[in-house]
Design an enzyme around this catalytic site. Structure first.
Site, PDB file in Angstrom:
ATOM      1  N   TRP A 184       0.811  -1.229   0.000  1.00 35.32           N
ATOM      2  CA  TRP A 184       0.000   0.000   0.000  1.00 35.32           C
ATOM      3  C   TRP A 184       0.841   1.274   0.000  1.00 35.32           C
ATOM      4  O   TRP A 184       1.837   1.384   0.718  1.00 35.32           O
ATOM      5  CB  TRP A 184      -0.878  -0.011   1.255  1.00 35.32           C
ATOM      6  CG  TRP A 184      -1.665   1.247   1.471  1.00 35.32           C
ATOM      7  CD1 TRP A 184      -1.258   2.378   2.120  1.00 35.32           C
ATOM      8  CD2 TRP A 184      -2.994   1.514   1.036  1.00 35.32           C
ATOM      9  NE1 TRP A 184      -2.255   3.329   2.125  1.00 35.32           N
ATOM     10  CE2 TRP A 184      -3.340   2.817   1.464  1.00 35.32           C
ATOM     11  CE3 TRP A 184      -3.948   0.772   0.335  1.00 35.32           C
ATOM     12  CZ2 TRP A 184      -4.573   3.398   1.213  1.00 35.32           C
ATOM     13  CZ3 TRP A 184      -5.182   1.345   0.078  1.00 35.32           C
ATOM     14  CH2 TRP A 184      -5.492   2.641   0.519  1.00 35.32           C
ATOM     15  N   ASN A 186      -0.012   5.746   0.062  1.00 32.24           N
ATOM     16  CA  ASN A 186      -0.941   6.861  -0.080  1.00 32.24           C
ATOM     17  C   ASN A 186      -0.182   8.181  -0.005  1.00 32.24           C
ATOM     18  O   ASN A 186       0.680   8.411  -0.844  1.00 32.24           O
ATOM     19  CB  ASN A 186      -2.140   6.775   0.871  1.00 32.24           C
ATOM     20  CG  ASN A 186      -1.825   6.715   2.335  1.00 32.24           C
ATOM     21  OD1 ASN A 186      -1.157   5.800   2.807  1.00 32.24           O
ATOM     22  ND2 ASN A 186      -2.331   7.670   3.107  1.00 32.24           N
ATOM     23  N   ASP A 187      -0.459   9.069   0.942  1.00 35.81           N
ATOM     24  CA  ASP A 187      -0.018  10.466   0.881  1.00 35.81           C
ATOM     25  C   ASP A 187       1.454  10.649   0.488  1.00 35.81           C
ATOM     26  O   ASP A 187       2.354  10.088   1.124  1.00 35.81           O
ATOM     27  CB  ASP A 187      -0.201  11.130   2.242  1.00 35.81           C
ATOM     28  CG  ASP A 187      -1.642  11.199   2.669  1.00 35.81           C
ATOM     29  OD1 ASP A 187      -2.505  10.655   1.968  1.00 35.81           O
ATOM     30  OD2 ASP A 187      -1.903  11.804   3.729  1.00 35.81           O
ATOM     31  N   ARG A 308      -3.594  17.213  12.571  1.00 33.30           N
ATOM     32  CA  ARG A 308      -2.619  16.371  11.861  1.00 33.30           C
ATOM     33  C   ARG A 308      -2.024  17.077  10.632  1.00 33.30           C
ATOM     34  O   ARG A 308      -2.360  18.189  10.306  1.00 33.30           O
ATOM     35  CB  ARG A 308      -3.288  15.072  11.430  1.00 33.30           C
ATOM     36  CG  ARG A 308      -4.506  15.241  10.519  1.00 33.30           C
ATOM     37  CD  ARG A 308      -5.052  13.868  10.134  1.00 33.30           C
ATOM     38  NE  ARG A 308      -6.259  13.927   9.314  1.00 33.30           N
ATOM     39  CZ  ARG A 308      -7.488  13.892   9.796  1.00 33.30           C
ATOM     40  NH1 ARG A 308      -7.693  13.835  11.103  1.00 33.30           N
ATOM     41  NH2 ARG A 308      -8.527  13.915   8.972  1.00 33.30           N
ATOM     42  N   ASP A 309      -1.139  16.316   9.964  1.00 33.75           N
ATOM     43  CA  ASP A 309      -0.547  16.663   8.666  1.00 33.75           C
ATOM     44  C   ASP A 309       0.249  17.962   8.700  1.00 33.75           C
ATOM     45  O   ASP A 309      -0.016  18.887   7.926  1.00 33.75           O
ATOM     46  CB  ASP A 309      -1.632  16.763   7.582  1.00 33.75           C
ATOM     47  CG  ASP A 309      -2.490  15.516   7.473  1.00 33.75           C
ATOM     48  OD1 ASP A 309      -2.052  14.458   7.950  1.00 33.75           O
ATOM     49  OD2 ASP A 309      -3.596  15.604   6.911  1.00 33.75           O
ATOM     50  N   GLU A 357      -7.427  18.391   5.002  1.00 31.98           N
ATOM     51  CA  GLU A 357      -6.240  17.576   5.242  1.00 31.98           C
ATOM     52  C   GLU A 357      -5.071  18.116   4.421  1.00 31.98           C
ATOM     53  O   GLU A 357      -5.249  18.885   3.470  1.00 31.98           O
ATOM     54  CB  GLU A 357      -6.493  16.114   4.860  1.00 31.98           C
ATOM     55  CG  GLU A 357      -7.547  15.415   5.703  1.00 31.98           C
ATOM     56  CD  GLU A 357      -7.616  13.927   5.407  1.00 31.98           C
ATOM     57  OE1 GLU A 357      -7.400  13.140   6.350  1.00 31.98           O
ATOM     58  OE2 GLU A 357      -7.880  13.549   4.247  1.00 31.98           O
ATOM     59  N   TRP A 449     -10.291   8.127  -1.490  1.00 34.80           N
ATOM     60  CA  TRP A 449     -10.657   7.303  -0.337  1.00 34.80           C
ATOM     61  C   TRP A 449     -12.017   6.622  -0.506  1.00 34.80           C
ATOM     62  O   TRP A 449     -12.304   5.634   0.169  1.00 34.80           O
ATOM     63  CB  TRP A 449     -10.657   8.155   0.940  1.00 34.80           C
ATOM     64  CG  TRP A 449      -9.293   8.417   1.483  1.00 34.80           C
ATOM     65  CD1 TRP A 449      -8.672   9.619   1.609  1.00 34.80           C
ATOM     66  CD2 TRP A 449      -8.364   7.442   1.979  1.00 34.80           C
ATOM     67  NE1 TRP A 449      -7.406   9.461   2.154  1.00 34.80           N
ATOM     68  CE2 TRP A 449      -7.197   8.136   2.393  1.00 34.80           C
ATOM     69  CE3 TRP A 449      -8.398   6.054   2.107  1.00 34.80           C
ATOM     70  CZ2 TRP A 449      -6.081   7.482   2.931  1.00 34.80           C
ATOM     71  CZ3 TRP A 449      -7.284   5.405   2.643  1.00 34.80           C
ATOM     72  CH2 TRP A 449      -6.161   6.116   3.044  1.00 34.80           C
TER      73      TRP A 449
END
Length: 652
Positions: A184, A186-187, A308-309, A357, A449
């Site tokens: 996997w 993602n970001d 977050r982030d 986000e 998502w």
């Protein structure tokens, strides 16, 4: 010669004309010979370029005396800063003139009759050989090459090896998009340049789908196109604070964090039992491995559900580090002197876009004009309230060291497709400040998502978009981001096949000469029908049926992507919510022609309209069957002015 100067000479000319003529010719010959011997004769394009660049040098000196600094110039790009700060420039005979500055020096180039000539503050000579041009210490070869590109010099690339045009193993594995070898991704995390390489990290889960938790996987590149996997750089579940999630890695040039000058500092979110905190990791080996900071977390959660982030930006104007945090429906701003101790200073709140986000914050010059330098605040958001899906929303405005003030309340979107999320942007530190503010790179997670866990890719999950270059353009109206594929992608190109000019009519359409690999670039220039109506459609087909369509509707002025026939849309039990939705963006209805560039890989389509004024990024999964591509019209005939199909090599 003015008549008042000629007056006393005329009688003598009449009395002894031959003597005067001979004397004049002799004097002229002496002058020419002396100039030749001195090496100062310039003729043709060289003479024009020399005159123009002499003018640039004079203007730079005036600007430095008047303002204390050199200035930039670009005739075709609309940057007149040097003229405004220095003096008027006589550019007659030059097709374009460009000058960049680095504080302690400058470099200028002129294009005359298609030839490029350079001059800099380091030497008074005008030269045609770019490699021979002396550069100020603060201007790199990369900055020079970027100036040459602005003046129209096309970079040449070695042709890829034949075997790189073969399709990768696996039904949907992309040829030229970065994917994990397995499991996997993602970001993306914002890349940085250090020691001759770009360093890029993405969230990775080696335990997917059986286990949870992400960590930072490391990839390197010299060109932002070909990537080398370097392995996991920050492992999950090692310090008792949870997994490793999105953040930012920066090069701490001055060693403000206390780990030495040039250390790489990563500040990122860790989540444990649903609580999000910010932790610091540091690297002293150029970002290949990281150590946990012993006093983590550097920011403990104040009781927020969404916290977050962290996006870290160096705010040089205010001599501080700046952090943006995604906090639900708002973006929090924090400042720090050392990347460890953070102080809250303000927030930017927007409702109607879901949970924000992956924020980003950067400066760009509108239309390349340094006098119009503008801050851009961006965040990944949910556009369902506007009839769209998730993507990157952004605002333009100003920053005073504590607060961001938007120019207008309404946000804009960088991409109108379904699969461009968690995008990050960055610039090239080898360029001058003005070049870094003229454009920057961007990359996004090519997924959504809503269905990321339902895709038929088998042993790997997730891909990155191609790197694109973004600029801030006003076109006489509200400033907007435009994006185009980064030029280094040309290194993957094979020999193009021409699409004949002509008229598209309704029906089965004309088959296009696409490569068997399924990886190629398509360029089309379409002509607006006299009726003002009609669609041009590129039909991606499998087994004789269209599974996806890329098109342009002249009646509505919209480019669109439809994928209602691919293997996900036709899956048993129905596709995920939103997968069948048509993606569309508005083009310029006043234009007589429309340019479409589509980067098509084995499971994706990225469309750039009119040089990237609008873009569409979508995943597409072809069903089993023989593949072909056709070009057709609907609702009326449409003209094709020109077109090409260019195979693209694999990066694996």
């Amino acid at each position: 010669m003015p008549r008042k100067i000629l007056g006393p000479v005329l009688p003598a000319l009449k009395r002894r004309p031959l003597i005067w003529v001979v004397a004049a010719v002799a004097a002229a010959l002496v002058l020419v010979v002396s100039l030749v011997l001195a090496g100062n004769v310039r003729t043709g394009p060289a003479a024009v370029a020399g005159r123009v660049l002499d003018g640039v040098a004079s203007a730079q000196a005036t600007a430095r005396d008047a303002t204390g600094s050199y200035a930039t110039l670009w005739l075709e790009g609309g940057d007149s800063t040097l003229v405004d700060r220095g003096r008027a420039l006589d550019a007659e005979g030059a097709e374009d003139v460009r000058s960049i500055e680095c504080g302690a020096g400058w470099l200028a180039g002129a294009r005359v009759d298609g030839k490029i000539f350079l001059r800099s503050s380091a030497a008074p000579d005008t030269v045609e050989d770019a490699a021979a041009a002396r550069l100020p210490d603060c201007i790199s070869a990369e900055a020079r090459d970027a100036l040459l590109a602005d003046l129209g010099v096309e970079r040449t690339w070695p042709e890829p090896a034949v075997d790189r045009f073969e399709p990768p193993a696996g039904e949907y594995r992309p040829a030229y998009h970065l994917t994990p070898d397995q499991r996997w991704m993602n970001d993306p995390q914002k890349p940085f340049f250090l020691d001759g390489q770009w360093h890029y990290y993405y969230l990775y889960n080696a335990d997917y789908p059986e286990g949870n938790g992400t960590e930072w996987f490391h990839a390197t590149s010299t060109d932002l196109v070909n990537w080398k996997n370097e392995g996991v750089a920050i492992e999950k579940f090692r310090n008792g604070l949870g997994d490793i999630e999105t953040g930012t890695a920066v090069v701490d040039t001055e060693g403000t964090a206390g780990f030495g000058k040039g250390a790489v500092i990563a500040v990122l979110t860790q989540q444990d039992d649903g609580v999000q905190r910010q932790s610091l990791f540091y690297s002293t080996d150029n970002g290949f491995s990281f150590q946990n900071y012993g006093q983590n977390p550097v920011m403990d959660n104040p009781g927020e559900e969404h916290w977050r982030d962290p996006r870290i930006v160096r705010d040089d104007a205010n001599n501080q580090w700046l952090m943006l945090l995604a906090e639900g429906h708002k973006i929090g701003f924090y400042t720090s002197p050392d990347l460890k101790d953070w102080t809250y200073v303000s927030a930017f709140k927007r409702d109607g876009l879901g949970i924000l986000e992956c924020p980003d914050f950067f400066q760009l010059d509108i239309d390349g004009d340094p006098s119009k330098r503008t801050w851009v605040l961006a965040a990944s958001a949910n556009g369902s309230g506007e009839g769209r899906t998730t993507g990157l929303a952004y605002w333009t405005g100003s920053w005073d060291g504590k607060t961001f003030a938007p120019d207008a309340g309404e946000h804009q979107w960088l991409d109108g497709g379904t699969d461009f999320y968690a995008a990050v942007t960055w610039d090239d530190p080898r360029l001058t400040d003005g070049q870094r503010k003229a454009s920057r790179h961007a990359i996004g997670w090519m997924n959504n998502w809503a269905y990321a866990r339902e895709l038929p890719t088998g042993e790997w999950f997730g891909a990155a978009s191609v790197v694109r270059d973004i600029r801030l353009v006003s076109d006489g109206g509200r400033p907007a981001l435009v994006s185009a594929p980064t030029p280094a992608l040309e290194a993957l190109e094979g020999n193009p096949e021409q699409i004949p000019a002509g008229t598209l009519r309704e029906g089965a359409g004309e088959e296009l000469p696409v490569p068997d690999s399924g990886a190629y670039k398509m360029d089309l220039e379409l002509e607006k029908p006299a009726s003002g109506r009609g669609e041009a459609r590129v039909l991606l087909q499998s087994g004789g049926k269209a599974y996806a369509t890329v098109g342009y509707d002249f009646g509505t002025g919209q480019a669109f992507v439809v994928r209602d026939g691919d293997s996900v849309a036709q899956a048993a039990g129905g596709p995920a919510e939103g997968y069948r939705t048509v993606s569309s963006v508005k083009g310029n209805t006043g234009r007589e022609t429309v340019q479409l560039t589509a980067y098509i890989d084995r499971s994706s389509v990225e469309v750039f309209v009119d040089g990237g004024r609008e873009t569409l990024t979508s995943l597409v999964f072809p069903p089993a069957g023989a593949k072909d591509v056709r070009l057709a019209a609907s609702g009326g005939a449409v003209g094709i002015k020109s077109g090409t199909i260019t195979p693209l090599a694999a990066i694996r």
